[in-house]
Design a protein around this motif. Structure first.
Motif, PDB file in Angstrom:
ATOM      1  N   SER A  16       0.836  -1.209   0.000  1.00 29.42           N
ATOM      2  CA  SER A  16       0.000   0.000   0.000  1.00 29.42           C
ATOM      3  C   SER A  16       0.867   1.254   0.000  1.00 29.42           C
ATOM      4  CB  SER A  16      -0.910  -0.002   1.233  1.00 29.42           C
ATOM      5  OG  SER A  16      -1.769  -1.115   1.225  1.00 29.42           O
ATOM      6  N   PHE A  39      -8.732   6.898   3.243  1.00 24.66           N
ATOM      7  CA  PHE A  39      -9.711   5.821   3.048  1.00 24.66           C
ATOM      8  C   PHE A  39      -9.034   4.465   2.879  1.00 24.66           C
ATOM      9  CE2 PHE A  39     -12.147   9.587   1.624  1.00 24.66           C
ATOM     10  CZ  PHE A  39     -13.181   9.488   2.536  1.00 24.66           C
ATOM     11  N   GLY A  40      -7.835   4.464   2.272  1.00 33.79           N
ATOM     12  CA  GLY A  40      -7.089   3.218   2.169  1.00 33.79           C
ATOM     13  C   GLY A  40      -6.711   2.678   3.528  1.00 33.79           C
ATOM     14  N   VAL A  43      -9.827   1.118   5.221  1.00 38.50           N
ATOM     15  CA  VAL A  43     -10.151  -0.205   4.670  1.00 38.50           C
ATOM     16  C   VAL A  43      -9.129  -1.246   5.122  1.00 38.50           C
ATOM     17  CG1 VAL A  43     -10.369  -1.549   2.546  1.00 38.50           C
ATOM     18  CG2 VAL A  43     -11.352   0.743   2.671  1.00 38.50           C
ATOM     19  N   LEU A  47      -9.757  -4.541   7.535  1.00 39.78           N
ATOM     20  CA  LEU A  47      -9.468  -5.879   7.021  1.00 39.78           C
ATOM     21  C   LEU A  47      -8.597  -6.674   7.987  1.00 39.78           C
ATOM     22  CD1 LEU A  47      -8.840  -5.272   3.200  1.00 39.78           C
ATOM     23  CD2 LEU A  47     -10.710  -6.564   4.248  1.00 39.78           C
TER      24      LEU A  47
END
Length: 455
Positions: A16, A39-40, A43, A47
């Protein structure tokens, strides 16, 4: 499976970060990369929370994520004192004469402190509207540990008169304050920088050569420090990604549900106070759409980074480039706003906590005496609250201790602190920008700004 899960988490995290770096190489705009990081991170954190929380090396994986997150915050904290000092002294070197310095400083301080009094009132009303007065929150292991730590901190402020608290703002050893050894070190550096700037103005006419040498030195240092700041800010998307991933992976969702009404009430108060900012801007003929459009990127950075101090360069740049605020005025408002009159951390937050806990010890929160003392104490105690992590906690301890109220509530809301702090920080930065814009417009209207050099 534990080693495999560790490798999966770290591979996803590194991948990422490399993806964000690739976006930078492709010259994707800074704002978009920050949003992708935000936002990454949300998420990715969710997860790993739901897929790997029960594996034995979950904490090991988070320690590597925390390394990036904490390193980013440390770099921002590294910039605080140099930025505060050089911004204020630099503002004085941009002044042509000191005749109207008092008007500029008075306007900025009145707006910062005045809006803090308003924000304290809004925080009080928010608790009443959402019926949180006397509310009792659940106490878990993390909350109990935090309360114990806060009890020790309370000893530093409990029983200390307001006069002594104000006296503590004055630097006794400026080098120690540059090192940040006291909770009030930021305002102490501000005061020292202001005295240094006034001294510069005093010798400017008599010792022209020496004054020019000093001004050139300060402005050179300012350019270098701003360049260092730019280098750190380039890391923002990566830091935000790591911060949000850690927050989402470690958040206590049961606590979020338990404190849901407090979160909603906090955001409602922040939005109302933000509307007050827009009304102030309308007074000087700056439309809400113009302000939101031009200040969006700065407010977004403050929201995601949770540091008013780290936002200082963007704050000044936005005022000067987007709103044509005089550079000296922008530096004054942004720098003083770091340690005076923070509407979110030093206004709304401590006022809400005091109003929530007061009924539990038999205090009538509807009495005029309580409301008046709350607003006054919150406003006065907002002097010296640093625009870095922990500022809201320090402000709350001062207010609760000054009003002889229990401090346990500060520890009970620890689980939702990061979520609320993002919006609080954006509000703090907005207030300092509004102070600069309004002051500049008022000085322009009266002709005072003509006495200030434009570079």
């Amino acid at each position: 499976m534990t080693i495999l899960s560790l490798l999966i988490i770290l591979s996803g995290f590194i991948g990422s970060l490399l993806w964000l770096f690739r976006l930078q190489v492709k010259h994707i705009s800074f704002n978009k990369r920050v949003l992708f990081g935000l936002f990454g991170g949300i998420v990715f954190g969710l997860l790993i929370r739901f897929l790997f929380e029960k594996v034995s090396n979950f904490s090991t994986s988070l320690s590597w994520i925390s390394l990036v997150a904490d390193a980013y915050i440390a770099l921002l904290q590294m910039l605080v004192m140099p930025l505060v000092f050089i911004s204020i002294v630099g503002a004085f070197t941009k002044l042509e004469v000191s005749k109207n310095l008092g008007k500029m400083a008075r306007n900025v301080l009145l707006i910062l402190l005045g809006t803090t009094a308003v924000s304290a009132t809004i925080g009080y009303l928010s608790v009443i509207v959402f019926r949180l007065n006397g509310a009792v929150f659940a106490e878990g292991a993390a909350e109990a540990e935090r309360i114990a730590a806060l009890t020790e901190k309370q000893l530093q402020v409990k029983g200390v008169p307001i006069t002594d608290q104000l006296l503590n703002l004055i630097p006794r050893n400026v080098f120690a304050d540059f090192a940040g050894t006291r909770p009030t070190s930021t305002i102490a550096v501000v005061i020292f920088a202001a005295f240094l700037g006034i001294a510069f103005l005093g010798i400017q006419r008599k010792y022209t050569k020496e004054a020019k040498t000093f001004a050139d030195l300060i402005q050179s240092l300012e350019k270098i420090i701003l360049r260092v700041t730019t280098l750190v800010l380039r890391l923002t998307p990566f830091g935000i990604f790591a911060l949000m991933a850690r927050v989402m992976a470690t958040s206590d969702f049961e606590a979020l549900v338990n404190l849901g009404r407090f979160i909603i009430a906090s955001y409602a108060a922040i939005l109302v106070m933000f509307a007050v900012h827009l009304i102030l801007l309308l007074w000087v003929k700056v439309s809400p759409s113009e302000y939101l459009g031009n200040a969006w990127s700065t407010l977004l950075f403050a929201f995601t980074s949770r540091t008013s101090a780290g936002t200082l360069p963007m704050n000044v740049e936005t005022q000067v480039e987007k709103f044509s605020v005089n550079e000296a005025v922008a530096n004054f408002s942004a720098s003083f706003g770091l340690s005076i009159g923070q509407n979110g951390c030093a206004g709304i937050y401590p006022a809400m906590l005091a109003t929530i806990v007061a009924p539990t010890v038999g205090v009538n929160i509807f009495s005029f005496e309580f409301i008046l003392s709350l607003v006054a104490i919150v406003t006065i105690s907002s002097l010296g609250v640093a625009g870095v992590g922990g500022g809201a906690t320090f402000a709350s301890l001062i207010v609760l201790s000054s009003m002889n109220l229990p401090i346990a509530i500060v520890g009970l809301v620890i689980s939702v602190e990061p979520l609320i702090d993002m919006a609080r920080t954006a509000l703090n930065v907005s207030d300092s920008m509004v102070a600069g814009i309004v002051t500049d417009r008022l000085l322009t209207k009266t002709g005072t700004v003509a006495f200030i050099k434009q570079n």
